[in-house]
Scaffold this active site. Structure first.
Site, PDB file in Angstrom:
ATOM      1  N   LYS A 132      37.577  39.052  50.306  1.00 47.43           N
ATOM      2  CA  LYS A 132      36.069  39.117  50.553  1.00 47.43           C
ATOM      3  C   LYS A 132      35.927  37.752  51.109  1.00 47.43           C
ATOM      4  CE  LYS A 132      33.708  42.011  47.320  1.00 47.43           C
ATOM      5  NZ  LYS A 132      32.858  42.146  46.226  1.00 47.43           N
ATOM      6  N   GLU A 174      35.881  33.665  34.203  1.00 49.19           N
ATOM      7  CA  GLU A 174      36.434  34.657  34.877  1.00 49.19           C
ATOM      8  C   GLU A 174      37.756  35.292  34.206  1.00 49.19           C
ATOM      9  OE1 GLU A 174      35.085  36.471  37.487  1.00 49.19           O
ATOM     10  OE2 GLU A 174      33.642  35.055  38.217  1.00 49.19           O
ATOM     11  N   LYS A 202      43.398  41.911  39.626  1.00 46.66           N
ATOM     12  CA  LYS A 202      42.497  41.929  40.695  1.00 46.66           C
ATOM     13  C   LYS A 202      43.336  42.609  41.992  1.00 46.66           C
ATOM     14  CE  LYS A 202      39.296  39.783  43.769  1.00 46.66           C
ATOM     15  NZ  LYS A 202      38.140  38.751  43.859  1.00 46.66           N
ATOM     16  N   ARG A 216      36.056  48.564  42.423  1.00 43.68           N
ATOM     17  CA  ARG A 216      35.931  47.179  42.750  1.00 43.68           C
ATOM     18  C   ARG A 216      34.821  46.469  41.860  1.00 43.68           C
ATOM     19  NH1 ARG A 216      38.072  43.453  47.699  1.00 43.68           N
ATOM     20  NH2 ARG A 216      37.495  41.433  47.006  1.00 43.68           N
ATOM     21  N   ASN A 220      32.763  42.790  38.840  1.00 41.54           N
ATOM     22  CA  ASN A 220      31.511  42.348  38.421  1.00 41.54           C
ATOM     23  C   ASN A 220      31.035  42.314  36.870  1.00 41.54           C
ATOM     24  OD1 ASN A 220      31.032  41.473  40.947  1.00 41.54           O
ATOM     25  ND2 ASN A 220      30.397  43.366  41.582  1.00 41.54           N
ATOM     26  N   HIS A 223      28.605  39.781  35.175  1.00 39.11           N
ATOM     27  CA  HIS A 223      27.975  39.205  36.511  1.00 39.11           C
ATOM     28  C   HIS A 223      26.431  39.531  36.737  1.00 39.11           C
ATOM     29  CE1 HIS A 223      32.093  38.002  37.113  1.00 39.11           C
ATOM     30  NE2 HIS A 223      31.468  37.330  38.180  1.00 39.11           N
ATOM     31  N   HIS A 227      24.357  36.309  37.608  1.00 38.90           N
ATOM     32  CA  HIS A 227      23.888  36.072  38.547  1.00 38.90           C
ATOM     33  C   HIS A 227      22.402  35.690  38.518  1.00 38.90           C
ATOM     34  CE1 HIS A 227      27.084  38.022  41.109  1.00 38.90           C
ATOM     35  NE2 HIS A 227      27.318  36.781  41.050  1.00 38.90           N
ATOM     36  N   HIS A 239      29.555  28.770  37.370  1.00 39.40           N
ATOM     37  CA  HIS A 239      29.444  30.133  37.400  1.00 39.40           C
ATOM     38  C   HIS A 239      30.416  31.006  36.157  1.00 39.40           C
ATOM     39  CE1 HIS A 239      29.742  33.952  39.508  1.00 39.40           C
ATOM     40  NE2 HIS A 239      31.271  34.137  39.144  1.00 39.40           N
TER      41      HIS A 239
END
Ligand SMILES: NC(=O)c1ccc[n+]([C@@H]2O[C@H](COP(=O)([O-])OP(=O)(O)OC[C@H]3O[C@@H](n4cnc5c(N)ncnc54)[C@H](O)[C@@H]3O)[C@@H](O)[C@H]2O)c1
Length: 331
Positions: A132, A174, A202, A216, A220, A223, A227, A239
């Protein structure tokens, strides 16, 4: 060196993890490449030697630099240097650099090979893997981008020693996420093995669903609230810190919906706290604003909110979560 393969047919590549991985650049360069355009930031100070003619192109710091202007500037500089599709772009930096340089590589001459050398923990366990790429616009984060798989990813754990402590902690957020996506015993592993275990998780998810039509989205986890907290923008959170709070919130939401028990919620606290990360929504946070922002998340659907939630079958995407339930758990 630990080798983690990312299986994507003819676009497959390896992630190499370990101290000194950046010195393997020549080995992973696509064959016959005459030149390498190194994209990095001044503050990073991680030197790489591609073993072929190379030139360094600097980009600015921060989310603001992850933008179309930087992509245009890089492409114009590539062009003045005479970069062609037979050459390679090497992105050396955190997620800001790998996302931006990766996108420039995806669009310059309709696609030049790219190799990522992530220099942040967040980059090594997440951003540099999976193809990405993209940039921000004032209307939102990551709104312009492309799927552009790297030819290789070199996760050199040695370079993490110069990372500011908060940036390191951000990567741990993460990492904590992976503990709930099936990576067992993460906290007890030495750093190299922990990074490789996250990279492997991942890689598995990306191999199964490169373009995020399904599995996928599990990446998230934590998240949706993260976000919202970041978009609200008043909470001075990196983050990974926002993700840590989002993981604990997602656990409470899942418990409230009868999907997991209290013991599993406690496990979320234990993992997040073991990394020294925050678990609570910041004092004075505006719950209504957070709810509205979560409803705008790009994963949201009409007729309720969409969350990635833990449950009896593990973590999965759950649609149609009642806003009233979310509000109750928020408060
Ligand atoms: N493409 C993806 O799948 C994906 C996944 C997650 C996050 N991201 C993106 O990643 C970005 C965040 O990345 P990040 O957290 O790595 O932040 P970042 O790239 O801004 O790096 C953080 C800071 O650390 C500095 N730095 C980097 N490496 C260093 C080193 N070794 N020593 C000293 N300083 C160093 C950078 O210059 C920067 O100031 C966001 O834009 C996010 O959208 C992308």
């Amino acid at each position: 060196m630990i080798r983690v393969p990312v299986g994507l047919g003819e676009r497959s590549y390896d992630v190499l993890v370990g101290a000194g991985a950046r010195h393997r650049l020549l080995e992973v360069l696509p064959t016959g490449v005459p030149r390498a355009a190194i994209v990095t930031q001044e503050a990073i100070g991680v030197a790489v030697d591609a073993g072929v003619e190379q030139r360094t192109f600097l980009m600015d710091e921060g989310e603001d630099a992850k933008c179309m202007e930087t992509v245009e500037d890089l492409c114009r500089q590539f062009s003045r240097w005479g970069l062609t599709r037979g050459d390679v772009v090497v992105a050396v930096g955190g997620g800001v650099v790998t996302d931006t340089a990766g996108f420039a590589a995806a669009v310059y001459h309709r696609g030049v090979p790219v190799i990522h050398v992530p220099t942040t923990l967040l980059g090594q366990v997440d951003a540099a893997i999976g193809g990405k790429t993209g940039v921000n616009v004032p209307e939102g984060k990551n709104l312009i981008g492309a799927f552009w798989q790297p030819a290789a990813v070199l996760c050199d754990t040695e370079v993490l020693s110069t990372l500011p402590p908060r940036e390191y902690a951000s990567g741990l957020g993460e990492m904590a996420k992976y503990a709930f996506l099936g990576v067992d015993g993460l906290r007890d592993l030495p750093l190299d093995e922990a990074v490789a275990a996250c990279a492997a998780c991942k890689a598995r998810v990306v191999s199964a669903d490169e373009r995020e039509s399904d599995q996928r989205a599990l990446l998230n986890y934590g998240h949706t609230l993260a976000h919202a907290l970041e978009t609200a923008g008043r909470y001075d959170l990196r983050h990974g810190e926002a993700v840590a709070i989002g993981l604990v919130f997602a656990a409470h939401l899942a418990e409230h919906m009868g999907r997991i028990d209290e013991a599993r919620v406690k496990e979320h606290y234990a993992v997040v706290e073991s990394y020294g990360l925050p678990t609570a929504i910041p004092d004075g946070a505006d719950r209504d604003e957070l709810l509205t922002l979560m409803g705008r998340d790009k994963k949201a659907l009409r007729g309720g909110l969409t969350f990635v939630l833990d449950g009896p079958r593990g973590v999965e995407v759950v649609n149609g979560v009642e806003p009233g339930v979310v509000r109750e758990v928020l408060s």
